[in-house]
Design an enzyme around this catalytic site. Structure first.
Site, PDB file in Angstrom:
ATOM      1  N   ARG A 108      46.706  44.166  29.002  1.00  0.00           N
ATOM      2  CA  ARG A 108      47.225  45.325  28.253  1.00  0.00           C
ATOM      3  C   ARG A 108      48.372  45.977  29.000  1.00  0.00           C
ATOM      4  O   ARG A 108      48.428  45.976  30.218  1.00  0.00           O
ATOM      5  CB  ARG A 108      46.120  46.382  28.121  1.00  0.00           C
ATOM      6  CG  ARG A 108      45.100  46.039  27.108  1.00  0.00           C
ATOM      7  CD  ARG A 108      44.290  47.274  26.754  1.00  0.00           C
ATOM      8  NE  ARG A 108      43.286  47.596  27.750  1.00  0.00           N
ATOM      9  CZ  ARG A 108      42.578  48.721  27.752  1.00  0.00           C
ATOM     10  NH1 ARG A 108      42.801  49.647  26.820  1.00  0.00           N
ATOM     11  NH2 ARG A 108      41.663  48.949  28.657  1.00  0.00           N
ATOM     12  N   ASN A 123      46.055  36.041  22.458  1.00  0.00           N
ATOM     13  CA  ASN A 123      44.987  35.584  23.346  1.00  0.00           C
ATOM     14  C   ASN A 123      44.018  34.621  22.667  1.00  0.00           C
ATOM     15  O   ASN A 123      43.466  33.745  23.332  1.00  0.00           O
ATOM     16  CB  ASN A 123      44.275  36.790  23.981  1.00  0.00           C
ATOM     17  CG  ASN A 123      45.136  37.406  25.088  1.00  0.00           C
ATOM     18  OD1 ASN A 123      46.221  36.900  25.389  1.00  0.00           O
ATOM     19  ND2 ASN A 123      44.672  38.482  25.674  1.00  0.00           N
ATOM     20  N   SER A 143      39.069  37.207  29.263  1.00  0.00           N
ATOM     21  CA  SER A 143      40.253  37.611  28.500  1.00  0.00           C
ATOM     22  C   SER A 143      39.841  38.563  27.364  1.00  0.00           C
ATOM     23  O   SER A 143      38.751  38.455  26.821  1.00  0.00           O
ATOM     24  CB  SER A 143      40.940  36.381  27.890  1.00  0.00           C
ATOM     25  OG  SER A 143      41.019  35.339  28.838  1.00  0.00           O
ATOM     26  N   HIS A 199      32.871  46.211  24.755  1.00  0.00           N
ATOM     27  CA  HIS A 199      33.591  46.633  25.957  1.00  0.00           C
ATOM     28  C   HIS A 199      34.234  47.994  25.715  1.00  0.00           C
ATOM     29  O   HIS A 199      34.808  48.234  24.665  1.00  0.00           O
ATOM     30  CB  HIS A 199      34.679  45.582  26.204  1.00  0.00           C
ATOM     31  CG  HIS A 199      35.230  45.585  27.586  1.00  0.00           C
ATOM     32  ND1 HIS A 199      34.686  46.300  28.622  1.00  0.00           N
ATOM     33  CD2 HIS A 199      36.294  44.918  28.101  1.00  0.00           C
ATOM     34  CE1 HIS A 199      35.392  46.082  29.703  1.00  0.00           C
ATOM     35  NE2 HIS A 199      36.373  45.252  29.422  1.00  0.00           N
TER      36      HIS A 199
HETATM   37  N1  APR Z   1      46.383  28.331  30.339  1.00  0.00           N
HETATM   38  C1  APR Z   1      46.217  28.796  31.588  1.00  0.00           C
HETATM   39  N2  APR Z   1      46.687  29.992  31.984  1.00  0.00           N
HETATM   40  C2  APR Z   1      47.372  30.717  31.099  1.00  0.00           C
HETATM   41  C3  APR Z   1      47.575  30.292  29.777  1.00  0.00           C
HETATM   42  C4  APR Z   1      47.059  29.026  29.405  1.00  0.00           C
HETATM   43  N3  APR Z   1      47.215  28.540  28.187  1.00  0.00           N
HETATM   44  N4  APR Z   1      48.299  31.244  29.132  1.00  0.00           N
HETATM   45  C5  APR Z   1      48.516  32.230  30.011  1.00  0.00           C
HETATM   46  N5  APR Z   1      47.960  31.922  31.217  1.00  0.00           N
HETATM   47  C6  APR Z   1      47.993  32.663  32.465  1.00  0.00           C
HETATM   48  C7  APR Z   1      49.339  33.341  32.717  1.00  0.00           C
HETATM   49  O1  APR Z   1      50.335  32.408  33.103  1.00  0.00           O
HETATM   50  C8  APR Z   1      48.972  34.328  33.797  1.00  0.00           C
HETATM   51  O2  APR Z   1      49.133  33.767  35.094  1.00  0.00           O
HETATM   52  O3  APR Z   1      47.076  33.740  32.478  1.00  0.00           O
HETATM   53  C9  APR Z   1      47.483  34.598  33.541  1.00  0.00           C
HETATM   54  C10 APR Z   1      47.210  36.024  33.156  1.00  0.00           C
HETATM   55  O4  APR Z   1      47.459  36.792  34.256  1.00  0.00           O
HETATM   56  P1  APR Z   1      48.006  38.290  34.177  1.00  0.00           P
HETATM   57  O5  APR Z   1      49.187  38.345  33.280  1.00  0.00           O
HETATM   58  O6  APR Z   1      48.118  38.796  35.575  1.00  0.00           O
HETATM   59  O7  APR Z   1      46.812  39.048  33.406  1.00  0.00           O
HETATM   60  P2  APR Z   1      45.453  39.594  34.046  1.00  0.00           P
HETATM   61  O8  APR Z   1      45.637  40.989  34.479  1.00  0.00           O
HETATM   62  O9  APR Z   1      44.936  38.588  35.005  1.00  0.00           O
HETATM   63  O10 APR Z   1      44.516  39.638  32.755  1.00  0.00           O
HETATM   64  C11 APR Z   1      44.113  38.441  32.112  1.00  0.00           C
HETATM   65  O11 APR Z   1      41.939  39.285  31.573  1.00  0.00           O
HETATM   66  O12 APR Z   1      40.881  41.345  31.773  1.00  0.00           O
HETATM   67  C12 APR Z   1      41.588  40.489  30.924  1.00  0.00           C
HETATM   68  O13 APR Z   1      42.727  42.004  29.447  1.00  0.00           O
HETATM   69  C13 APR Z   1      42.900  41.071  30.481  1.00  0.00           C
HETATM   70  O14 APR Z   1      43.313  39.506  28.692  1.00  0.00           O
HETATM   71  C14 APR Z   1      43.656  39.843  30.037  1.00  0.00           C
HETATM   72  C15 APR Z   1      43.140  38.784  31.002  1.00  0.00           C
END
Ligand code: APR
Length: 316
Positions: free
Chosen positions: A85, A98, A122, A178
């Site tokens: 977010r 997502n 996620s 949540h």
């Molecule tokens: N396969 C693997 N990794 C992916 C894919 C995919 N298809 N699509 C995106 N990613 C990776 C991104 O490249 C990034 O490194 O997911 C990671 C997400 O990391 P952040 O942007 O730092 O997000 P983060 O804060 O880790 O949150 C991830 O968890 O708590 C939940 O709401 C939050 O939905 C969010 C998720």
């Protein structure tokens, strides 16, 4: 002796922090996977973490990759892939992107780690756990969502601050979705068996509940992105319960049929988590407002699932 393997999908803030906690607890070998464009990030963070081993005293291997072959043989897969977010966004605003990401990740997990136990992190969580269930085709005891462990940790932290006691001594339970949708159960919350109603007035308890509900939003406002230390810690708590067959009772988004009158959806409920995954749903008695809030929470989960199936009919 079997050495456990934990794969974390998404090497962003939450994923890398999951890898950190899992390695620090020496739960097993850790794989951190991201998309090919971010393979360098996954490999770099994994190498950085590996080098903590001599200091923190763990012998886990930690590797970064973008190749799903590396998750083969995982006992637990933690899915953190997806957008976090930004200020002003609700968790539900993330749904379209997502679902697409979690669907594609889940298809790979089905192929490369078909015997794993999967923990979804996620958001919006309730929609993601449904998506992963449909896309993996895994039995319902091997898919859960992480939300309750985080919400209850926040609740315990805020209660401890008010009471002036150790967080360790607070035992609490929450149900439902949540954040905003969570169903607080102060009746089942105690400090070493002493009901919190004997230690705090109603106004303070309600303030702690409300802060736990919006705790994620409070952090997003402060730092411009979603929380990650506590979400990752909560996810690894669940992984540990499974890997060590601890049979812990933890609040998880688990599949409920007759339990709590849910009727076939993943909803936050207390579960026994052990070597077989979700070994049991623990039904607790709800009264008055508790049942009403639970019904509202279930209704929201159903709405989210409807949105998912309208967008992606193949997930029906
Ligand atoms: N396969 C693997 N990794 C992916 C894919 C995919 N298809 N699509 C995106 N990613 C990776 C991104 O490249 C990034 O490194 O997911 C990671 C997400 O990391 P952040 O942007 O730092 O997000 P983060 O804060 O880790 O949150 C991830 O968890 O708590 C939940 O709401 C939050 O939905 C969010 C998720």
């Amino acid at each position: 002796m079997h050495r456990a393997k934990i794969s974390v999908i998404g090497a962003g803030n939450v994923g890398a922090t999951c890898a950190h906690w899992a390695a620090a607890k020496e739960l097993g070998d850790v794989v951190l996977l991201d998309i090919p464009d971010r393979e360098g990030v996954a490999r770099g963070k994994a190498l950085d973490l590996l080098c903590c081993g001599p200091i923190e005293r763990f012998d886990s291997s930690v590797i970064g990759t973008s190749d799903y072959k590396d998750i083969a043989g995982s006992d637990v897969v933690i899915v953190t892939a997806g957008l976090p977010r930004k200020p002003g966004m609700s968790r539900d605003d993330l749904i379209q992107t997502n679902v697409r990401i979690v669907k594609s990740v889940s298809e790979q997990v089905r192929e490369y780690a078909p015997d794993s136990f999967v923990i979804l992190v996620s958001n919006p969580l309730d929609a993601m756990v449904y998506t992963a269930w449909k896309a993996t085709g895994f039995p319902t005891n091997r898919i859960v969502g992480q939300a309750g462990c985080l919400d209850v940790a926040r609740f315990r932290a805020f209660l401890a601050m008010e009471i002036g006691c150790s967080v360790e001594d607070i035992s609490a339970l929450l149900l439902g979705g949540h954040g905003d949708d969570m169903v607080p159960l102060p009746r089942y919350t105690s400090v070493h068996g002493v009901p919190i109603s004997q230690l705090l007035d109603n106004k303070t308890i309600t303030a702690c509940v409300d802060r736990a509900k919006v705790g994620g939003g409070e952090i997003v406002k402060l730092m411009g992105t979603s929380a990650y230390y506590a979400p990752a810690s909560a996810s690894v708590q669940m992984a540990e319960a499974v890997i060590k067959d601890k049979k812990r009772i933890l609040p998880c988004a688990a599949y409920c049929q007759s339990e709590f009158g849910v009727g076939g959806y993943f909803v936050g409920v207390p579960c026994v988590l052990g070597g077989s995954g979700v070994e049991k749903i623990v039904e607790v008695e709800l009264v008055g407002d508790e049942q009403k809030l639970m019904d509202e929470s279930i209704a929201h989960v159903k709405d989210l699932v409807r949105v998912v199936t309208e967008m992606f009919p193949e997930l029906s």
